[in-house]
Design an enzyme around this catalytic site. Structure first.
Site, mmCIF file in Angstrom:
data_model
loop_
_atom_site.group_PDB
_atom_site.id
_atom_site.type_symbol
_atom_site.label_atom_id
_atom_site.label_comp_id
_atom_site.label_asym_id
_atom_site.label_seq_id
_atom_site.Cartn_x
_atom_site.Cartn_y
_atom_site.Cartn_z
ATOM 1 N N ALA A 1 -27.774 17.795 -40.826
ATOM 2 C CA ALA A 1 -28.676 16.889 -41.541
ATOM 3 C C ALA A 1 -28.549 17.008 -43.051
ATOM 4 O O ALA A 1 -29.018 16.150 -43.789
ATOM 5 C CB ALA A 1 -30.117 17.159 -41.127
ATOM 6 N N GLY A 2 -27.907 18.071 -43.502
ATOM 7 C CA GLY A 2 -27.852 18.343 -44.946
ATOM 8 C C GLY A 2 -26.994 17.328 -45.688
ATOM 9 O O GLY A 2 -26.173 16.623 -45.106
ATOM 10 N N ARG B 1 -22.656 19.181 -53.213
ATOM 11 C CA ARG B 1 -21.504 19.541 -54.047
ATOM 12 C C ARG B 1 -20.230 18.767 -53.695
ATOM 13 O O ARG B 1 -19.240 18.835 -54.422
ATOM 14 C CB ARG B 1 -21.262 21.057 -53.970
ATOM 15 C CG ARG B 1 -22.258 21.835 -54.814
ATOM 16 C CD ARG B 1 -22.184 23.323 -54.564
ATOM 17 N NE ARG B 1 -22.777 23.676 -53.272
ATOM 18 C CZ ARG B 1 -22.685 24.879 -52.715
ATOM 19 N NH1 ARG B 1 -22.019 25.828 -53.319
ATOM 20 N NH2 ARG B 1 -23.256 25.119 -51.551
ATOM 21 N N ASN C 1 -18.021 23.542 -49.013
ATOM 22 C CA ASN C 1 -19.147 23.030 -49.788
ATOM 23 C C ASN C 1 -18.739 21.986 -50.811
ATOM 24 O O ASN C 1 -19.517 21.117 -51.154
ATOM 25 C CB ASN C 1 -19.882 24.182 -50.479
ATOM 26 C CG ASN C 1 -20.628 25.029 -49.472
ATOM 27 O OD1 ASN C 1 -21.322 24.503 -48.602
ATOM 28 N ND2 ASN C 1 -20.459 26.324 -49.555
ATOM 29 N N TYR D 1 12.904 -8.775 -42.175
ATOM 30 C CA TYR D 1 11.524 -8.775 -41.711
ATOM 31 C C TYR D 1 11.481 -9.344 -40.295
ATOM 32 O O TYR D 1 11.930 -10.466 -40.065
ATOM 33 C CB TYR D 1 10.615 -9.618 -42.624
ATOM 34 C CG TYR D 1 9.229 -9.736 -42.038
ATOM 35 C CD1 TYR D 1 8.461 -8.585 -41.800
ATOM 36 C CD2 TYR D 1 8.694 -10.966 -41.664
ATOM 37 C CE1 TYR D 1 7.213 -8.668 -41.214
ATOM 38 C CE2 TYR D 1 7.433 -11.055 -41.084
ATOM 39 C CZ TYR D 1 6.701 -9.898 -40.863
ATOM 40 O OH TYR D 1 5.465 -9.968 -40.275
ATOM 41 N N TYR E 1 4.821 -17.080 -39.922
ATOM 42 C CA TYR E 1 3.523 -17.541 -40.416
ATOM 43 C C TYR E 1 3.687 -18.893 -41.085
ATOM 44 O O TYR E 1 4.481 -19.038 -42.026
ATOM 45 C CB TYR E 1 2.997 -16.506 -41.406
ATOM 46 C CG TYR E 1 1.619 -16.742 -41.933
ATOM 47 C CD1 TYR E 1 0.564 -17.070 -41.082
ATOM 48 C CD2 TYR E 1 1.341 -16.611 -43.293
ATOM 49 C CE1 TYR E 1 -0.712 -17.270 -41.570
ATOM 50 C CE2 TYR E 1 0.066 -16.802 -43.790
ATOM 51 C CZ TYR E 1 -0.958 -17.127 -42.925
ATOM 52 O OH TYR E 1 -2.212 -17.323 -43.414
ATOM 53 N N ARG F 1 24.023 -24.981 -41.892
ATOM 54 C CA ARG F 1 24.548 -24.985 -43.254
ATOM 55 C C ARG F 1 25.191 -26.319 -43.584
ATOM 56 O O ARG F 1 25.820 -26.943 -42.734
ATOM 57 C CB ARG F 1 25.619 -23.901 -43.392
ATOM 58 C CG ARG F 1 25.061 -22.522 -43.483
ATOM 59 C CD ARG F 1 26.096 -21.549 -43.980
ATOM 60 N NE ARG F 1 27.395 -21.730 -43.390
ATOM 61 C CZ ARG F 1 28.020 -20.820 -42.653
ATOM 62 N NH1 ARG F 1 27.425 -19.668 -42.386
ATOM 63 N NH2 ARG F 1 29.211 -21.046 -42.190
#
Ligand code: UD1
Ligand code: CA
Length: 479
Positions: free
Chosen positions: A14-15, A19, A234, A372, A393, A446
């Protein structure tokens, strides 16, 4: 058959961990594959508890959310105000009215604690029929920690917090690790007697030991075999120190199991990763999350694998990979980027400066250079030429490309998805393909080449190019 001992685990979390200076609660900071809380829960697992309670408070929602992910059966219990570890423990037990037998308590910030150590603590506690047992360690620098004060006979008298300690007690180097086993019933009684008469005005769980000892209950100390296991984090500098210690522990265990780690100081492997014997991990490599490396694979140098499966005998050089499956004897790199959904078959190849995503490569398929591959299925033994782009895409949606078995795609091609290249088909270098190429056909888009004679001399007169052209023409005449 004797009944399994009844046990409950309580983690105090719970702390705030001030630091750390962080928006994230301390127990959610992570090292090598788990949060601090995750490591502690893993160490507590062999206790085989009927229930696990985690006391949450500071940023409780974040901690609850994380707990739901990593330990859905653990029960978070709210300590709205952090009035001390004793107060936290009382709230935890109030939420567990049926708990009986042993309760194992762990601070949420001791990630190096080993399961074996927790098991040894529980066994010592239960075998000794004690009311309470504390895990202690002898350390060089006890600053800030509770001290173990022993009686004349060497038994535990009490635990004293540093800020409440006399100079004499401060000189003690045996400390409280913040890990305990208690008899539930006796703990409940003792918690009811806690005061806040201390420097912090908090209820200290540690005071339970003195209270129990005073009424003649058996209390004891279990000394940790390795004091480093009890170290807490800590601040972030301490966390980095613990991370390095855990790295060394993981690497040493792997090397002892037959894995070659060429530079352990620069190799960071999560506790969640598996590596088979005779795999080799070269320097500056990180293996994270659900990564599995099979025997004979060579990883690195300079490679990061996240949630990646590497088959036996594969080679992965200077690569960043997330969510990929690399088949046996496949080769990857250098400078490759494998993204989620990449699945490479046996002896397939992804070469230099290649990025892949949702890409399946059949056995022996090759994508050697500068390419890709997004949303594609590439058949066995197909060859994708240098500089090919799988254009997946259209600005709105993603589409898939299929390249058939043993197809050959020439260099600098754009495959505009959705599109299909049939088995055994060829695509001429420099084509932009948006229609199906049937099996065995040559696809070519081409324009025909034409040469304009004397162009350089007319349009670039006086340049080095024109001079070179002129010399070449002279030479042509002599011959
Ligand atoms: C505690 C011990 C100390 C021991 C040290 C080991 C006490 C009084 N002291 O000191 O003897 O050497 O741990 O690290 O127990 N927590 C709560 N609610 C609270 C207070 C704390 O849940 O109200 C949790 C914290 O989140 C943490 C743990 O309890 O996980 C320990 O709390 P912390 O404040 O770190 O205790 P220390 O002062 O370090
Ligand atoms: Ca602490």
């Amino acid at each position: 058959m004797s009944q399994a001992p009844r046990r409950t685990v309580v983690v105090l979390a719970a702390g705030e961990g001030k630091r750390m200076r962080s928006a994230t609660p301390k127990v959610l900071h992570s090292l090598l594959g788990r949060t601090l809380l995750g490591h502690v829960l893993a160490a507590a697992a062999p206790a085989a508890a009927e229930q696990t309670i985690v006391v949450v408070g500071h940023k409780a929602d974040q901690v609850r959310e994380h707990l739901a992910e990593i330990a859905p059966t653990a029960v978070p219990v709210l300590q709205a105000e952090q009035n001390g570890t004793g107060h936290a423990m009382r709230i935890a037990l109030d939420a567990a009215p049926d708990a009986a037998g042993t309760v194992v308590v762990l601070n949420g910030d001791v990630p190096l604690l080993r399961a074996e150590t927790v098991t040894a603590l529980i066994e010592a506690h239960e075998a000794g029929n004690r009311a309470a047992t504390v895990l202690a360690a002898a350390v060089d620098d006890p600053t800030g920690l509770g001290r173990i004060v022993r009686d004349a006979g060497g038994g535990l008298a009490r635990i004293v917090e540093e800020r409440d300690a006399s100079a004499e007690v401060r000189a003690i180097r045996e400390i409280n690790a913040g890990i305990y086993a208690f008899d539930v019933a006796q703990l409940r009684t003792a918690l009811g007697k806690l005061s806040t008469d201390n420097d912090q005005g908090e209820e200290y769980l540690t005071d339970v030991f003195g209270l129990l000892a005073e009424v003649g209950s058996a209390v004891g100390v279990h000394v940790a075999a390795d004091a480093r296991e009890t170290l807490g984090a800590n601040d972030r500098a301490q966390l980095a120190g613990l991370r390095a210690m855990l790295r060394d522990r993981i690497n040493t265990d792997l090397m002892r199991s037959g894995v070659s780690i060429l530079d352990p100081a620069t190799t960071w492997i999560d506790v969640t990763v598996t590596v088979e014997p005779d795999a080799v991990i070269d320097q500056n490599s990180q293996l994270r999350g659900d990564t599995r490396v099979e025997t004979g694979a060579v990883i690195g140098p300079d490679t990061t694998l996240v949630d990646t499966a590497v088959g036996a005998g594969a080679t992965v050089l200077r690569t960043h990979s997330i969510g990929a499956e690399i088949g046996p004897e496949a080769t990857v790199g250098p400078f490759s980027y494998l993204r989620p959904g990449t699945r490479m078959g046996r002896k397939s190849k992804v070469g230099g400066f290649v990025e892949t995503k949702n890409a399946e490569l059949g056995d022996g398929a090759k994508v050697p250079h500068l390419t890709y591959v997004g949303d594609a299925t590439i058949g066995a033994k197909a060859n994708i030429g240098a500089g090919t782009i799988f254009a997946n895409y259209d600005g709105v949606n993603k589409h898939r490309t299929t390249v058939g078995e043993a197809a050959f795609v020439g260099s600098d091609t754009v495959l505009i998805a959705p599109v299909e290249i049939g088995p055994g088909a060829y695509v001429a270098a420099g084509s932009a393909i948006d229609k199906r190429v049937p099996p065995g056909n040559l696809g070519v888009t081409r324009a025909q080449q034409r040469n304009v004679e004397g162009w350089t001399a007319r349009r670039r007169a006086g340049t080095v190019s024109a001079e070179a052209a002129e010399r070449a023409a002279d030479k042509g005449k002599v011959e």
